[in-house]
Design an enzyme around this catalytic site. Structure first.
Site, PDB file in Angstrom:
ATOM      1  N   LYS A   1       0.828  -1.211   0.000  1.00 53.26           N
ATOM      2  CA  LYS A   1       0.000   0.000   0.000  1.00 53.26           C
ATOM      3  C   LYS A   1       0.861   1.259   0.000  1.00 53.26           C
ATOM      4  CE  LYS A   1      -2.127  -1.156   3.799  1.00 53.26           C
ATOM      5  NZ  LYS A   1      -1.519  -2.478   4.006  1.00 53.26           N
ATOM      6  N   THR A   2       1.836   1.272   0.886  1.00 56.42           N
ATOM      7  CA  THR A   2       2.690   2.449   0.960  1.00 56.42           C
ATOM      8  C   THR A   2       3.495   2.594  -0.332  1.00 56.42           C
ATOM      9  OG1 THR A   2       2.779   2.209   3.343  1.00 56.42           O
ATOM     10  CG2 THR A   2       4.449   3.610   2.359  1.00 56.42           C
TER      11      THR A   2
ATOM     12  N   ASP B   1      -1.900   7.880   3.815  1.00 51.69           N
ATOM     13  CA  ASP B   1      -1.489   6.523   4.201  1.00 51.69           C
ATOM     14  C   ASP B   1      -2.147   6.190   5.550  1.00 51.69           C
ATOM     15  OD1 ASP B   1      -0.201   4.099   4.121  1.00 51.69           O
ATOM     16  OD2 ASP B   1       1.833   4.889   4.383  1.00 51.69           O
ATOM     17  N   GLU B   2      -2.276   4.927   5.882  1.00 51.48           N
ATOM     18  CA  GLU B   2      -2.822   4.487   7.179  1.00 51.48           C
ATOM     19  C   GLU B   2      -4.191   5.127   7.454  1.00 51.48           C
ATOM     20  OE1 GLU B   2      -1.127   2.199   8.803  1.00 51.48           O
ATOM     21  OE2 GLU B   2       0.997   2.488   8.332  1.00 51.48           O
TER      22      GLU B   2
ATOM     23  N   GLN C   1      -5.562  -3.178  10.824  1.00 50.29           N
ATOM     24  CA  GLN C   1      -4.435  -2.548  11.517  1.00 50.29           C
ATOM     25  C   GLN C   1      -4.842  -1.251  12.213  1.00 50.29           C
ATOM     26  OE1 GLN C   1      -0.482  -2.672   9.509  1.00 50.29           O
ATOM     27  NE2 GLN C   1      -1.639  -3.472   7.786  1.00 50.29           N
TER      28      GLN C   1
ATOM     29  N   ARG D   1       5.045  -7.373  10.939  1.00 48.55           N
ATOM     30  CA  ARG D   1       6.249  -6.557  10.725  1.00 48.55           C
ATOM     31  C   ARG D   1       7.410  -7.435  10.289  1.00 48.55           C
ATOM     32  NH1 ARG D   1       4.049  -2.962   9.164  1.00 48.55           N
ATOM     33  NH2 ARG D   1       2.258  -4.308   9.456  1.00 48.55           N
TER      34      ARG D   1
HETATM   35  N1  LIG Z   1       5.108  -5.496  -6.514  1.00 51.21           N
HETATM   36  C1  LIG Z   1       6.076  -5.618  -5.623  1.00 51.21           C
HETATM   37  N2  LIG Z   1       7.212  -6.271  -5.921  1.00 51.21           N
HETATM   38  C2  LIG Z   1       8.213  -6.418  -5.017  1.00 51.21           C
HETATM   39  N3  LIG Z   1       8.178  -5.936  -3.762  1.00 51.21           N
HETATM   40  C3  LIG Z   1       7.077  -5.264  -3.396  1.00 51.21           C
HETATM   41  C4  LIG Z   1       5.977  -5.068  -4.282  1.00 51.21           C
HETATM   42  N4  LIG Z   1       5.032  -4.369  -3.623  1.00 51.21           N
HETATM   43  C5  LIG Z   1       5.516  -4.139  -2.386  1.00 51.21           C
HETATM   44  N5  LIG Z   1       6.750  -4.668  -2.243  1.00 51.21           N
HETATM   45  C6  LIG Z   1       7.585  -4.644  -1.018  1.00 51.21           C
HETATM   46  O1  LIG Z   1       6.855  -5.259   0.029  1.00 51.21           O
HETATM   47  C7  LIG Z   1       7.112  -4.638   1.274  1.00 51.21           C
HETATM   48  C8  LIG Z   1       5.822  -4.155   1.900  1.00 51.21           C
HETATM   49  O2  LIG Z   1       5.326  -3.058   1.165  1.00 51.21           O
HETATM   50  P1  LIG Z   1       4.605  -1.829   1.882  1.00 51.21           P
HETATM   51  O3  LIG Z   1       5.378  -1.406   3.065  1.00 51.21           O
HETATM   52  O4  LIG Z   1       4.294  -0.846   0.834  1.00 51.21           O
HETATM   53  O5  LIG Z   1       3.276  -2.583   2.356  1.00 51.21           O
HETATM   54  P2  LIG Z   1       2.021  -1.983   3.118  1.00 51.21           P
HETATM   55  O6  LIG Z   1       0.830  -2.583   2.517  1.00 51.21           O
HETATM   56  O7  LIG Z   1       2.114  -0.520   3.161  1.00 51.21           O
HETATM   57  O8  LIG Z   1       2.255  -2.610   4.561  1.00 51.21           O
HETATM   58  P3  LIG Z   1       1.630  -2.123   5.970  1.00 51.21           P
HETATM   59  O9  LIG Z   1       0.201  -2.535   5.956  1.00 51.21           O
HETATM   60  O10 LIG Z   1       2.414  -2.879   6.987  1.00 51.21           O
HETATM   61  O11 LIG Z   1       1.796  -0.647   6.033  1.00 51.21           O
HETATM   62  C9  LIG Z   1       8.076  -3.525   0.997  1.00 51.21           C
HETATM   63  O12 LIG Z   1       9.381  -3.979   1.264  1.00 51.21           O
HETATM   64  C10 LIG Z   1       7.859  -3.248  -0.489  1.00 51.21           C
HETATM   65  O13 LIG Z   1       8.998  -2.691  -1.085  1.00 51.21           O
HETATM   66 MG   LIG Z   2       2.286   0.845   4.767  1.00 48.00          MG
END
Ligand SMILES: Nc1ncnc2c1ncn2[C@@H]1O[C@H](COP(=O)(O)OP(=O)(O)OP(=O)(O)O)[C@@H](O)[C@H]1O
Ligand SMILES: [Mg+2]
Length: 802
Positions: free
Chosen positions: A49-50, A235-236, A274, A657
């Protein structure tokens, strides 16, 4: 993977479209390229997402010809904001500076500085943190003759904060008050708000509430921001409260206005599982009702997780599945099963910390992880101490994020209060804080006389002080009047230093010198005061770096890119205070603490933090500690299904995490509040599928039926507890840990002045005096915020020498 495209010398090149979308899956790509209608990305942890949010910004700049100045991105913590800014500058270079990437609070400060006059405030306003707020509420409650035993300042503060989070102003609160508590709260709220205004100050909740008020009351102001920010990204989103939601709505606008400006493009990302800030009014309603709040909204779901192993994901999915009323979602990964989760049942918290330290060392020895790959989580800040003790003893480098912060130390707060008064003389809380610090003969009585006079004349405290100088306050005795005159002259003198354009660090030096504050500390033989001097030196360093940093951002020509009227002049005192106020925010990671980069992934150190602070972050190795009913889930949640669901979401955050390895541990005996307590295993341990956990050590006397069969977590402590009969001595005797021994067997601790100790109840301290001998030996120990305490050194002292 840092730079997706190179920046030629004459300005950023247009990145090739494919580069920005190459390493995204189809759903992520859709979210990045979606244009027009409001967009919600809902997805479980680690699904990118981020990454989508950051990439979307890059895509807007590169492919949709959006100017950086048209983008506002909101994150939940300053750390996340810094990280996002960094990620975006990696993508687009210095142009990133013109974007607003900040927390809700920082964003509001910027708007309010610019628009303060509209709200009849001055743009040099102060920001009151929770400590200032409590001080002011205490003063107000005292003046209103409210019995502090019946209505504690904390209770009043929490209630007022809740009202503000719901955007309920003082008048409405008065009108709606239905019972005694509500009436009292409303009464205090009215007066508190009046004094905040008078002090030219906003508290943290005001930053949001008053910005909403500004945008709702003054359409031209709202229009200015709507014209400016064509893209708002959050975000969040699951952790926004009602006030923040309304703020987003106001910023974005809902329909085309007369000037023909349509709503800005909104993109929010979040995960209802979350949501962990309900205690600050956060509500997942904002995610659930997004499509109703923003018509024509598009929702994108992401399901592939890129962070963790399948084992970790299965554990997370199994735990969160126990929460009622949630939308089921499945996360999957193609990373493979990876390592099993490691479980450990410790005898006591020292043993638990020793296990964690030992494991970290072993991983480092085997080359399987660097220290910086490791994070240790606990439920509440006070749990960090035991880890710190052992890490210090073993020489394991670590860093605590949050906890007792640099900016909360008394001497630092005193100095900041001086600076705040210099920037904003109407800041009464700060002014009264330093009025007699260091002691200069302005006693409580004189202060009260001034306060009463100010109240009666409806003038500020600062103005009343000048009145005292001019002899306008008859009740003041001549000695006090003289002392006050001295103080006012001193402040005027310091004011001139500020006026002269001196650097913040030099202003600080002048304050330290001319108030005699530093001299007093230096002359003291209290060793604690020596460390205070060090902290003040550190603060001066922070101020110096601040100026240097500003110069660097400004570039050699001294011009900041996109100078913005909402921002105080770079390098100025107000700019410094603003930065400090916002890094001191409860949910932020103070970058200045310890002086290093503050990004949580420092080279070579283990990170210790609460699960709340860990939101949004990821680490190859995670230790989830203190998984006991009463600790995690928190005591407060045990009988309350709503709170329990929130704790379970917290467990979900903790588990997710971890990228490669997850450890979970609990301790049979824990001296959380000075008294050893036996806590049963956390119910969340039971919820982990048995086959995923490799229990490295189980509870002793884990009799009937084994643990595997009962879902993987040994609950033997319950029976053990009854055997212990609640007697603290027998539970201590049961401990076998070498670290537990250190305090358990202490008969007469030998201490000298200057020794550092760690006490189970009071925390870290320094011995300042030793008296008596043998069984009558005592030590006086300065525990910092917990004060000075004189302790007997005979018997089982719950304290170790460090
Ligand atoms: N398409 C992709 N290919 C490879 N790596 C990815 C891809 N999408 C996300 N990632 C990697 O996966 C990890 C998690 O991504 P991110 O932090 O954006 O998730 P999130 O959904 O925001 O998590 P959270 O809910 O914990 O905030 C990061 O290390 C990111 O670089
Ligand atoms: Mg995130």
């Amino acid at each position: 993977m840092n730079t997706l495209f190179d920046l030629p010398a004459d300005g950023p090149a247009k990145p090739r479209h494919a580069d920005l979308l190459d390493d995204l899956n189809p759903a992520q790509r859709e979210a990045v390229t979606h244009a027009g209608s409001p967009l919600l990305v809902v997805a479980g942890a680690g699904s990118g997402k981020t990454r989508v949010l950051t990439r979307r910004i890059a895509y807007l700049l590169a492919e949709r010809d959006v100017h950086p100045g048209q983008i506002m991105a909101i994150t939940f913590t300053n750390k996340a904001a810094a990280e996002m800014r960094e990620r975006v500058s990696d993508l687009v270079g210095r142009r990133a500076n013109a974007m607003w990437v900040s927390t809700f609070h920082s964003m509001c400060v910027r708007i309010l500085r610019r628009e303060a006059k509209t709200l009849e405030m001055s743009s040099s306003f102060s920001i009151y943190d929770s400590d200032d707020t409590k001080r002011l509420i205490t003063l107000v409650a005292r003046d209103l003759d409210i019995d502090p035993k019946k209505y504690a300042a904390r209770t009043l503060a929490v209630n007022i904060s809740n009202l503000k989070n719901e955007l309920i102003g003082p008048e409405t609160a008065v009108a709606d008050a239905g019972n005694d508590l509500e009436r009292r709260v409303a009464e205090v709220y009215v007066e508190y708000q009046r004094r905040l205004n008078q002090a030219n100050a906003f508290d943290f909740d005001d930053l949001i509430m008053r910005t909403v008020e500004l945008l709702q009351t003054f359409p031209d102001v709202a229009e200015y921001y709507r014209r400016r920010f064509r893209h708002v990204l959050v975000d969040e989103y699951q952790d926004t409260n009602h006030a923040q939601y309304t703020l987003v709505r106001e910023l974005v606008g809902t329909e085309e206005n007369e000037a023909g400006i349509g709503p800005a493009e909104l993109c929010v990302v979040g995960d209802a599982d979350q949501s962990i800030y309900a205690f600050r009014g956060a509500t997942i309603r904002n995610i659930e009702e997004f499509e109703r709040d923003f018509p024509n909204a598009r929702t994108v779901l992401l399901e592939q997780n890129y962070r963790s192993t399948q084992t970790i994901l299965n554990a997370a999915n199994a735990v969160i599945a126990r929460n009622p009323n949630r939308r089921a979602k499945r996360l999957w990964t193609d990373a493979g099963d990876g390592e099993k989760i490691v479980g450990y049942v410790a005898d006591n918290e020292h043993d638990e910390a020793a296990f964690v330290a030992g494991e970290i060392d072993a991983l480092a020895d085997k080359g399987e992880a660097d220290y910086s790959d490791v994070a240790v989580f606990y439920r509440t800040n006070n749990q960090s101490r035991v880890f710190e003790e052992i890490f210090i003893r073993l020489g394991l480098p670590y860093k605590v994020v949050g906890g007792v912060r640099f900016y909360e130390r008394r001497e630092v707060r005193d100095m900041l209060a001086y600076l705040r008064v210099l920037a904003n003389p109407e800041d009464t809380v700060s002014l009264r804080r330093v009025l007699n610090v260091p002691k200069r003969g302005i006693g409580d009585r004189a202060e009260a006389v001034i306060a009463t006079y100010a109240e009666r004349e409806r003038i500020s405290f600062a103005q009343a002080l000048r009145g005292a100088v001019n002899g306008e306050i008859p009740l003041l005795n001549p000695r006090s009047a003289k002392a006050i005159t001295g103080f006012v002259e001193l402040m005027d003198e310091l004011g001139e230093v500020v006026e002269s354009g001196a650097e913040v660090a030099d202003v600080l030096e002048a304050v330290l010198e001319r108030t005699g504050y530093r001299a007093e500390l230096e002359e003291s033989d209290d060793p604690q005061d020596a460390s205070r001097v060090e902290n003040l030196t550190e603060l001066v360093t922070v101020a110096r770096e601040f100026t240097e940093f500003t110069a660097e951002v400004a570039g050699p020509d001294g011009e900041l890119p996109e100078a913005d009227p909402g921002v105080p002049e770079p390098g100025s005192l107000p700019a410094f205070l603003e930065r400090v106020s916002l890094v001191a925010d409860a949910d932020s990671i103070p970058a200045a603490d310890g002086g290093e980069d503050g990004d949580g992934h420092d080279a070579g150190v283990v990170t210790l933090m609460t699960v709340h602070t860990a939101k949004g972050l990821e680490y190859p190795v995670v230790f989830g500690t203190g998984w006991e009913d009463g600790i995690f889930p928190h005591m407060r949640a045990l009988g309350d299904p709503t709170e329990l669901a929130e704790e379970r979401r917290l467990a979900y955050v903790a588990i997710t995490r971890a990228r490669k390895r997850l450890y979970v541990s609990r301790s049979m005996v824990r001296s959380a509040w000075g008294q050893p307590q036996m806590n049963p295993a956390s119910r969340f341990l039971d919820e982990l599928p048995a086959e995923l956990v490799d229990w490295r050590r189980l509870a002793p006397s884990s009799s009937s039926g084994g643990f595997g069969s009962s879902g993987g977590s040994p609950r033997a402590a319950t029976t053990w507890g009854s055997r212990g009969g609640g007697s603290s001595s027998s539970s201590r005797a049961a401990s076998t840990s070498p670290f537990g021994k250190a305090w358990k067997d202490t008969v007469a601790l030998k201490l000298d002045v200057g020794d550092r100790v760690s006490h189970d109840k009071y925390g870290l301290g320094t011995v300042v005096a030793c008296d008596g001998a043998g069984p009558r030996a005592t030590a006086t120990i300065d525990f910092g915020a917990a004060g000075k305490v004189r302790l007997m050194l005979i018997g089982s002292v719950p304290m170790v020498k460090l």
